[in-house]
Design a protein around this motif. Sequence first.
Motif: not given
Length: 747
Positions: A384, A446, A450, A452
């Motif tokens: 992160r 990424r 995250l 997502t």
Amino acid sequence: MTEPTPRSLADDLRGRDDQQLAALLQARPDLARPSPADLTALAARATTRASIQRALDGLDLAHLQALEALLVAAPAGDEEVAGLLGTDAPTAHRLLTRLHDLALCWRSAEGLRAPRPVVEVVGEPGGLGPLAPTVPEGTDLDEALDALAERHRNLLAALTWGPARGAVATAPADGSPASPMVTAARELLEAGLLVREDDEHVVLPRQVALRLREGRLHRRSAVEPPPVEHPVLDPEVVDAAAGGRAADLIVLATEIVDEWGAHPPRVLRSGGLAARDLSRLAAHLETGPEEVAWLLESAHAAGLLAVDDGGHRSEAQAVWAPTSAADAWMDEEVGGRWATLATAWWSMSAAPSLVGSSESGRVNVLSTQTSFPPGRQRRHDVLRALGALPDGAAPTADDLAGLLRWRHPLRAARSGGELGVGLGTVLREAEWAGLTGRGALSTPGRELVLGTGGAPAAMTPLVPPSVDHVLLQADLTAIAPGRLDGPARALMRLSSDVESRGGATVHRFTDESVRRALDLGWPADRLLEELAGVSRTGVPQPLDYLVRDVARRHGLARVGACASYLRCDDVALLDRVERDRALGMVQWRRVAPTVLVSPVPATTVLDLLREEQYGPVTDGADGGLELVGATLRRAPRPSSPPVRVSGVDPVVSAQVVAVMRSGDGNRHAPTSGEGSSDPVVVAAAMREAAADGQALWIGYADDVGGVATHLLRPLAVEGGRVRATVGEADVARTFLLHRITRVRPAD
């Protein structure tokens, strides 16, 4: 009608809307499990020492300094905190708003305040000592400081930025003159600029320290993250490197599934995989043992590998084998296959870097000894932090360590010197997992960090496409110019052995590899036809000769049950088998010129003859050829998935908020006036009452199960016990905290 002014954290929480409460539960998931009965219980749980420590662990240095400034200035506003931090009011407002959102402070009519347990956990903010009533105020303090001599200033300078306590020797007992330092300390004590803690220690009062610091709480303000030096790579180059690594990861994991499906290694009695089996697998994959250990732990966490104990049969040997989920995994798209392994590594509690020798003995891969839950938090912190940098940023480990110390100073302080070692391990494993490429976070990485859900789709176009053909060579090798998949891979694995891996994999054909296909009943013509179908260069003559020569000798010897028998029309071959010392355990006995019998089971005889390269086949019950397909071992899917730690999502948080709203409404209903029975609320109420000198009505269970009501004035709460006076009595009694069934304030 104006809203009532909050008088506590519980009142502050009641004034928040459902979205704010849900956000609090998502930011501090320990508050939601188990679900609090009402908002009073939520406030009590949010102010327990363990929960506060978890919340502080997640704060960066800017918010920690802002919290310290709030404790110093409480009741605090934006301007006071900004002055202590040496920043502007908007920045202070942003930091304080986050602290309020996390329920680490609450809004009173005068300003922000922190609950008393937060003050106790933080301790002395900024290294400041306590407030002292003997310190001069206002201009008197300025005049007293201005009038100090050099020796006084030197003593105060040593205590100004902490620690606020210092040791001062006592005056000599023989009446000789005291040292200048002792004299200076005595004079400062007389002036009220120092406070004596005991006979040998003095404390610099908070008011004096702040004046000497010129109103600043810290020598260096850290409201912004430190700059990180890093080269910036082209994101396309980073993604290409990550895609190549993901392809290698898929190939290695698939090879493990195939290898352990055919030859599963046994499970150690102490659990885990033997070191020699790990080394053997590493040699087979042509990869270092460290990477193989990491891959095995990740595959196990993904549910692709498990223990197969033969259905708990006492005579069965427990082995490590692929699960049925591995077959479904191999049928997925490459992006999904990569994401399964990468996500398992991201969330697993195992630390593969522990495999090997340690102070307490050898740590085996896939054993419970590799469990290290802090490793998961370290992975999250490192990646992160890397994700907070611009796309393509590839900082060194030292530069990234500095950023980590700012982002999570409390965790960094606990890990001490281990931070650098752990950081290097995480970066190395992230490269193996394809989350990073050339030291920078990739686009799929990424997405995974995250959360997502777009990681598989982002990785799919980056993985080099598989090939469906090979190039057969005249030296009995075949070159696969890429990642083989599907029927071509199955054919090459059956009929050849991998000689070297890399961008192009080299397969070699040998007598033994060709015999594997013939053992499954493939005629020579079919094998050559299948090889010609996947080759862009045709079948070279040496390979044709090899296949037909092995096929000509294959199946001359046949094994049956006697316990077993061996029949062969080639008498000379049978003579050689009978005299082969390597087969002495078979205990041959010739019953006819072309038949040998043995008390050893047919399956064992078959395996031994194949090991010695005799190429036998199996006779059926009717005397005809019996074809036995390849047996792939599969472990049952674990009844419970590996331990995963999940946060509180919006759906769960909304449900918990609804429960608390309902409980809060019932708590304030006219029919309810019995107080709270939640153990967390009871403990918190006792601590608050002891600190404020308040009285409480409690229900207390006696030894026979009865519950008596007492009016308590708590004096101290420690070790699960409450010291308190009862009613109007002055004698203190001790109550067990777990026996208090209910508590409510005394009116």
